[in-house]
Enzyme design. Sequence first.
Site, PDB file in Angstrom:
ATOM      1  N   GLN A 159     -14.041  -2.617  -1.757  1.00 58.58           N
ATOM      2  CA  GLN A 159     -14.094  -2.950  -0.327  1.00 58.58           C
ATOM      3  C   GLN A 159     -15.538  -3.202   0.140  1.00 58.58           C
ATOM      4  OE1 GLN A 159     -10.726  -2.408   1.196  1.00 58.58           O
ATOM      5  NE2 GLN A 159     -11.475  -3.865   2.712  1.00 58.58           N
ATOM      6  N   LYS A 209     -11.951   3.558   1.806  1.00 59.54           N
ATOM      7  CA  LYS A 209     -10.502   3.498   1.568  1.00 59.54           C
ATOM      8  C   LYS A 209      -9.942   4.906   1.682  1.00 59.54           C
ATOM      9  CE  LYS A 209      -7.306   0.471   0.496  1.00 59.54           C
ATOM     10  NZ  LYS A 209      -7.290  -0.976   0.796  1.00 59.54           N
ATOM     11  N   GLY A 248      -4.188  -0.736   7.557  1.00 56.26           N
ATOM     12  CA  GLY A 248      -3.037  -0.677   6.660  1.00 56.26           C
ATOM     13  C   GLY A 248      -3.373  -1.024   5.219  1.00 56.26           C
ATOM     14  N   ASP A 249      -2.451  -0.713   4.347  1.00 55.19           N
ATOM     15  CA  ASP A 249      -2.487  -1.108   2.932  1.00 55.19           C
ATOM     16  C   ASP A 249      -1.064  -0.858   2.426  1.00 55.19           C
ATOM     17  OD1 ASP A 249      -4.547  -1.902   0.698  1.00 55.19           O
ATOM     18  OD2 ASP A 249      -3.301  -0.384  -0.247  1.00 55.19           O
TER      19      ASP A 249
END
Length: 444
Positions: free
Chosen positions: A111, A126, A165-166
């Site tokens: 990321q 994360k 979100g993920d």
Amino acid sequence: MSYAKEVIAKADQKFAEQPEFLQAVKEVLSSLEPIIEKNEDRYRRDAILERLIEPDRQIMFRVSWIDDSGKVRVNTGYRVQFNNAIGPYKGGLRLHPSVNLSIIKFLGFEQIFKNSLTGLPIGGAKGGSDFDPKGKSDREIMRFCQSFMTELSKYIDADTDVPAGDIGTGAREIGYLFGQYKKIKGLYEGVLTGKGLSYGGSLARTEATGYGLLYLTTEMLKCNGHDIKGKRVCVSGSGNVATYAVEKAQQLGAKVLTVSDSTGWVYDPDGIDVKALKDIKEIRRGRLSLYKDYRPNAEYHEGKGVWSVKCDVALPCATQNELTLEDAKTLVKNGVIAVSEGANMPTTLDATNYLIENGVLFAPGKAANAGGVATSALEMSQNSERTSWTFEQVDEKLRSIMINIFHNMESAAARYGKPGNYVVGANIAGFEKVVDAMLAEGVS
Ligand code: NDP
Ligand code: 2IT
């Protein structure tokens, strides 16, 4: 031994128990060799690589919640705040039983470079939990999210760390998380992105990752003499990224032949019916085996198999390491032109190398799927301004961000002697800005 190799060797020892994280470190550091060689003394003296692979902090906590039968359940929550050299920590929350520290660290590490590539001021992070949303009632999901946020709220705010979100975390979960944050902190602020439109969400955030994937892929094809129109596309996954990738691919005139979930996959010779897909996944929250009820001509198979279907463009949009060397060989044998990663690290390292060596255009996830987090950053801007932009305004910004990312990674690859190698290009282009900020900000 080169500086990059030295740090990889040390990481091999130190993080032997974290295979996904090590995989990401190896991919990134080895492709950064050309830029590291040029600046070796400076980077070594400032321990840039050692600092880059060690998160600023990793937070782990217990999440206790009560199921519908009154029993107390316990999960582990994670938030890895990896690097905030260029902006507040930003990155999604994954809810899936496979979640562990290695997976969250690999995602947080990737990321950093992805967020830098967007050109927007966001650092890398994360989080998530080993909670399994499948089969849980709406109330159970709510109680889990509330308990998770009760602890997470101690470490985040709109200027510090902004989750989103993920896998397993969509609009419903973001709503419950936001509600609890607001209750605990008494603050109405843009602390999460992917929010609903009625409480500060951005238009086009739902579509952004899938649409962005197609904007970048179309530009990559165009710059290499191909047109997306008429291309046969295989997609894996059937969640947020996959659904809007299918939708945009079809709007651009491609034919999408496949989608999948963790139990099976669909081949639809007439092109995937997005309306049916949304009904099954977004409304009924069901399995893909239901697809045949909507489209009797389609085939449903248990297990894995989307990469066995002949296609021009492959878009892995499910999860890490889902496209293996065997799959890459099949794709090449079938004449694939391009592979663009909608998911994070869906292609194994040996499969990536095989595809590139065989002349396949390969767009790595940190570039190809950056449209999601880029639009999250646009949501943060709108929240700060207390305004909201139209769908067309956001979509147009997203498109231009994705086109810029393609050209930045293409030119970085060429500048460092690896023309056409977009893995090298994306890593270097993402790294340049982060390392510049780290050097400017001093040792910390
Ligand atoms: P969703 O939860 O909406 O969908 C995930 C899809 O992948 C589902 O079809 C799921 O099947 C399948 N899947 C998940 N885990 C596995 C597994 N272990 N084996 C096989 N299939 C699996 O998630 P997203 O669409 O949001 O995320 C997909 C990928 O894209 C992830 O890698 C994520 O990190 C990445 N990504 C997401 C972004 C976003 O904005 N959402 C942004 C950038 C990247 P099933 O339902 O059966 O579990
Ligand atoms: O992997 C990712 O980039 C995401 N899950 C989106 C993160 C975000 O902050 O929107």
